[in-house]
Design a protein around this motif. Structure first.
Motif, PDB file in Angstrom:
ATOM      1  N   ASN A 187      -3.079 -13.820  14.013  1.00 28.35           N
ATOM      2  CA  ASN A 187      -2.306 -12.659  14.441  1.00 28.35           C
ATOM      3  C   ASN A 187      -2.742 -11.355  13.771  1.00 28.35           C
ATOM      4  N   PHE A 188      -3.163 -11.473  12.513  1.00 31.33           N
ATOM      5  CA  PHE A 188      -3.596 -10.293  11.761  1.00 31.33           C
ATOM      6  C   PHE A 188      -4.857 -10.646  10.970  1.00 31.33           C
ATOM      7  N   GLY A 189      -5.681  -9.661  10.753  1.00 31.48           N
ATOM      8  CA  GLY A 189      -6.865  -9.827   9.909  1.00 31.48           C
ATOM      9  C   GLY A 189      -6.899  -8.750   8.847  1.00 31.48           C
ATOM     10  N   SER A 190      -7.263  -9.124   7.617  1.00 32.57           N
ATOM     11  CA  SER A 190      -7.362  -8.137   6.533  1.00 32.57           C
ATOM     12  C   SER A 190      -8.744  -7.500   6.562  1.00 32.57           C
ATOM     13  N   VAL A 191      -8.778  -6.173   6.531  1.00 32.70           N
ATOM     14  CA  VAL A 191     -10.031  -5.429   6.620  1.00 32.70           C
ATOM     15  C   VAL A 191     -10.163  -4.512   5.409  1.00 32.70           C
ATOM     16  N   LEU A 192     -11.322  -4.586   4.750  1.00 31.24           N
ATOM     17  CA  LEU A 192     -11.638  -3.652   3.672  1.00 31.24           C
ATOM     18  C   LEU A 192     -12.306  -2.430   4.287  1.00 31.24           C
ATOM     19  N   ILE A 193     -11.711  -1.258   4.055  1.00 34.69           N
ATOM     20  CA  ILE A 193     -12.237  -0.025   4.642  1.00 34.69           C
ATOM     21  C   ILE A 193     -12.448   1.011   3.540  1.00 34.69           C
ATOM     22  N   GLY A 194     -13.647   1.574   3.487  1.00 37.15           N
ATOM     23  CA  GLY A 194     -13.942   2.681   2.580  1.00 37.15           C
ATOM     24  C   GLY A 194     -14.096   3.960   3.374  1.00 37.15           C
ATOM     25  N   ILE A 195     -13.393   5.003   2.988  1.00 37.86           N
ATOM     26  CA  ILE A 195     -13.427   6.282   3.697  1.00 37.86           C
ATOM     27  C   ILE A 195     -13.910   7.371   2.755  1.00 37.86           C
ATOM     28  N   GLU A 196     -14.923   8.142   3.187  1.00 39.59           N
ATOM     29  CA  GLU A 196     -15.412   9.307   2.444  1.00 39.59           C
ATOM     30  C   GLU A 196     -15.103  10.569   3.232  1.00 39.59           C
ATOM     31  N   THR A 197     -14.881  11.648   2.499  1.00 42.88           N
ATOM     32  CA  THR A 197     -14.676  12.944   3.131  1.00 42.88           C
ATOM     33  C   THR A 197     -15.155  14.034   2.185  1.00 42.88           C
ATOM     34  N   SER A 198     -15.068  15.263   2.587  1.00 44.77           N
ATOM     35  CA  SER A 198     -15.543  16.365   1.743  1.00 44.77           C
ATOM     36  C   SER A 198     -14.410  17.108   1.055  1.00 44.77           C
ATOM     37  N   ASP A 199     -13.167  16.811   1.447  1.00 39.64           N
ATOM     38  CA  ASP A 199     -12.012  17.530   0.911  1.00 39.64           C
ATOM     39  C   ASP A 199     -10.912  16.522   0.591  1.00 39.64           C
ATOM     40  N   PRO A 200     -10.414  16.480  -0.646  1.00 45.25           N
ATOM     41  CA  PRO A 200      -9.345  15.532  -0.988  1.00 45.25           C
ATOM     42  C   PRO A 200      -8.137  15.626  -0.063  1.00 45.25           C
ATOM     43  N   ALA A 201      -7.873  16.814   0.459  1.00 45.60           N
ATOM     44  CA  ALA A 201      -6.718  16.975   1.347  1.00 45.60           C
ATOM     45  C   ALA A 201      -6.854  16.130   2.605  1.00 45.60           C
ATOM     46  N   ASP A 202      -8.100  15.858   3.026  1.00 41.76           N
ATOM     47  CA  ASP A 202      -8.304  15.041   4.218  1.00 41.76           C
ATOM     48  C   ASP A 202      -7.774  13.622   4.011  1.00 41.76           C
ATOM     49  N   LEU A 203      -7.982  13.063   2.822  1.00 42.12           N
ATOM     50  CA  LEU A 203      -7.517  11.707   2.557  1.00 42.12           C
ATOM     51  C   LEU A 203      -6.008  11.673   2.354  1.00 42.12           C
ATOM     52  N   VAL A 204      -5.435  12.738   1.820  1.00 39.35           N
ATOM     53  CA  VAL A 204      -3.971  12.829   1.717  1.00 39.35           C
ATOM     54  C   VAL A 204      -3.366  12.822   3.119  1.00 39.35           C
ATOM     55  N   ALA A 205      -3.978  13.578   4.027  1.00 41.98           N
ATOM     56  CA  ALA A 205      -3.487  13.634   5.405  1.00 41.98           C
ATOM     57  C   ALA A 205      -3.663  12.296   6.107  1.00 41.98           C
ATOM     58  N   LEU A 206      -4.791  11.617   5.868  1.00 43.63           N
ATOM     59  CA  LEU A 206      -5.016  10.313   6.481  1.00 43.63           C
ATOM     60  C   LEU A 206      -3.971   9.302   6.015  1.00 43.63           C
ATOM     61  N   THR A 207      -3.658   9.330   4.727  1.00 45.28           N
ATOM     62  CA  THR A 207      -2.642   8.421   4.201  1.00 45.28           C
ATOM     63  C   THR A 207      -1.294   8.674   4.864  1.00 45.28           C
ATOM     64  N   ALA A 208      -0.960   9.939   5.084  1.00 44.97           N
ATOM     65  CA  ALA A 208       0.306  10.269   5.755  1.00 44.97           C
ATOM     66  C   ALA A 208       0.312   9.738   7.188  1.00 44.97           C
ATOM     67  N   ARG A 209      -0.832   9.849   7.880  1.00 47.48           N
ATOM     68  CA  ARG A 209      -0.903   9.341   9.245  1.00 47.48           C
ATOM     69  C   ARG A 209      -0.792   7.817   9.266  1.00 47.48           C
ATOM     70  N   LEU A 210      -1.402   7.163   8.286  1.00 47.44           N
ATOM     71  CA  LEU A 210      -1.282   5.704   8.194  1.00 47.44           C
ATOM     72  C   LEU A 210       0.172   5.290   7.981  1.00 47.44           C
ATOM     73  N   ASP A 211       0.867   6.036   7.110  1.00 52.20           N
ATOM     74  CA  ASP A 211       2.271   5.715   6.836  1.00 52.20           C
ATOM     75  C   ASP A 211       3.112   5.776   8.107  1.00 52.20           C
ATOM     76  N   GLY A 212       2.776   6.684   9.005  1.00 49.89           N
ATOM     77  CA  GLY A 212       3.572   6.841  10.219  1.00 49.89           C
ATOM     78  C   GLY A 212       3.074   6.039  11.395  1.00 49.89           C
ATOM     79  N   SER A 213       2.008   5.266  11.187  1.00 51.67           N
ATOM     80  CA  SER A 213       1.373   4.587  12.320  1.00 51.67           C
ATOM     81  C   SER A 213       1.887   3.183  12.584  1.00 51.67           C
ATOM     82  N   GLY A 214       2.501   2.594  11.561  1.00 51.26           N
ATOM     83  CA  GLY A 214       2.904   1.201  11.698  1.00 51.26           C
ATOM     84  C   GLY A 214       1.892   0.220  11.140  1.00 51.26           C
ATOM     85  N   PHE A 215       0.696   0.711  10.781  1.00 55.27           N
ATOM     86  CA  PHE A 215      -0.285  -0.168  10.153  1.00 55.27           C
ATOM     87  C   PHE A 215       0.152  -0.477   8.714  1.00 55.27           C
TER      88      PHE A 215
END
Length: 413
Positions: A369-397
């Motif tokens: 039903n579910f699979g665990s995935v290791l994901i590494g994300i790079e960006t050029s601005d720390p704010a981008d990863l803060v925003a991504l984390t917020a989107r993940l929190d609201g996504s249901g993942f």
């Protein structure tokens, strides 16, 4: 103290048989960054790319037999071994250098090159304590002379020549000298010399966060053994500061000691490499790394000692990775991915325009039903990863940020 100053002057004069004074260079980049007059004492430019040659040479010149000879032993996986090897070849002395079995081949080969036929390298022990015990037992059996990396008067005296050169080259007393600390030999020597010859100069000390033996000793009032040491800053990862160095440094406060997180040191190493073209090992970048932690440096003359440049470029990917994590521009997540069509697309839609997938790996491929995935994300601005984390929190993942989880990061990344 007069005797110490005189001895340091003799040591410095004798050193000129080996190499000229290492450069004291004004660094425009750091001076502009901190609004100060920042000078770098380039100990990474000695013949063995560290200051350790000074102490080894000074001790050996006093102990070697007239006309050469003598048998010297040390235990080291790095700069002290190379300094002893170089000095043995210079004096025509015999050297036996004990190194852990786990020592990188590059360091073993460099030590052999510096010592040539004058030295024999013995690989023994998985950990340094085992190597040290073997070296000391060998000395007792063979009647050889053991050369401590930092806890001996002649070693401290030799390292103090760094302070003599700073004063001579600058032509005046600096306001502040920033010194890296491992076993304490360099700091003990330089502070004693400058206390006599430039009493207005203040000092700041830099230790790795995972090996703060001086700070612990100053807090306790005596040298103490740290329960654990992070070995990343291998040139300064010492569990217990030397007894003799501590005698010279006991007058300072623990507030004079500034701790450098290992990941931040990586950022400093990359900054110096990319901006200035200066190659520093982790311990060599310590003094530069803590400059931002010091009280207002505006308008002050500051000398920072770059203690070594023996950096193995095979470690560069690790240094870059740790620097990115410190800067907040790279994160690792374990994501619980629903096993349904379109689930991956739903995740990809959460990524911002500058978010780059640097790692994608299924950890549980047989899940129904579910699979665990290791994901590494790079960006050029720390704010981008803060925003991504917020989107993940609201996504249901369901996900877990393992960027700063030492155990999971070591196992999975």
């Amino acid at each position: 103290m007069e005797n110490f100053v005189a001895a340091v002057r003799l040591a410095e004069a004798a050193l000129r048989d080996l190499f000229e004074p290492t450069p004291l260079q004004r660094n425009d980049h750091l001076s502009a960054k901190y609004g100060a007059d920042i000078w770098l004492k380039r100990e990474d430019l000695t013949p063995v790319r560290s200051y350790k040659l000074r102490g080894a040479f000074n001790a050996m010149r006093k102990l070697a037999r007239p006309g050469g000879g003598g048998h010297f032993v040390c235990a080291s996986a790095g700069n002290h071994a190379q300094g002893v090897a170089y000095a043995c070849r210079h004096f025509g002395a015999r050297g036996t250098i004990f190194m852990p079995v786990t020592t990188p081949r590059q360091k073993i080969d460099k030590t052999q090159v510096f010592g040539g036929n004058a030295v024999e390298i013995v690989l023994t022990g998985d950990y340094f304590d085992q190597t040290l015990a073997a070296a000391q037992a060998f000395c007792a059996e063979k009647g050889a002379q053991f050369l401590s990396p930092f806890d001996a008067p002649d070693i401290i005296e030799g390292q103090a020549t760094v302070g003599l050169e700073i004063l001579a080259q600058l032509g005046r007393a600096p306001d502040l000298v920033v010194l890296p600390v491992g076993g304490g030999g360099l700091s003990a020597g330089v502070t004693q010399y400058l206390a006599a010859e430039a009493p207005v100069t203040r000092f700041a000390f830099a230790e790795p966060l995972g090996g703060a033996s001086l700070k612990a000793a100053l807090r306790a009032g005596a040298p103490v053994a740290l329960p654990a040491v992070d070995s990343f800053v291998d040139g300064a990862a010492v569990a217990r500061i030397g007894a003799l160095p501590f005698e010279a440094l006991a007058r300072f406060s623990e507030h004079d000691v500034h701790l450098a997180p290992e990941d931040r040191i990586c950022r400093t190493m990359l900054e110096m490499l990319n901006t200035e073209g200066v190659v520093l090992e982790p311990a060599g970048a310590l003094a530069l790394d803590v400059l931002g932690d010091l009280d207002d440096l505006t308008g002050k003359t500051v000398v920072a000692v770059c203690s070594g440049g023996n950096f193995d470029f095979e470690r560069l990917p690790e240094v870059k990775e740790r620097a990115q994590r410190w800067l907040g521009i790279k994160k690792y997540f374990v994501l619980r991915m629903p096993q349904r069509p379109g689930a991956l697309r739903d995740f990809l839609d959460l990524l911002g325009p500058n978010d780059d997938i640097a790692r994608f790996e299924y950890l549980k491929k047989s899940a129904r039903n579910f699979g665990s995935v290791l994901i590494g994300i790079e960006t050029s601005d720390p704010a981008d990863l803060v925003a991504l984390t917020a989107r993940l929190d609201g996504s249901g993942f369901a996900y877990r940020d393992i960027t700063n989880d030492e155990i999971l990061s070591e196992l999975l990344v």
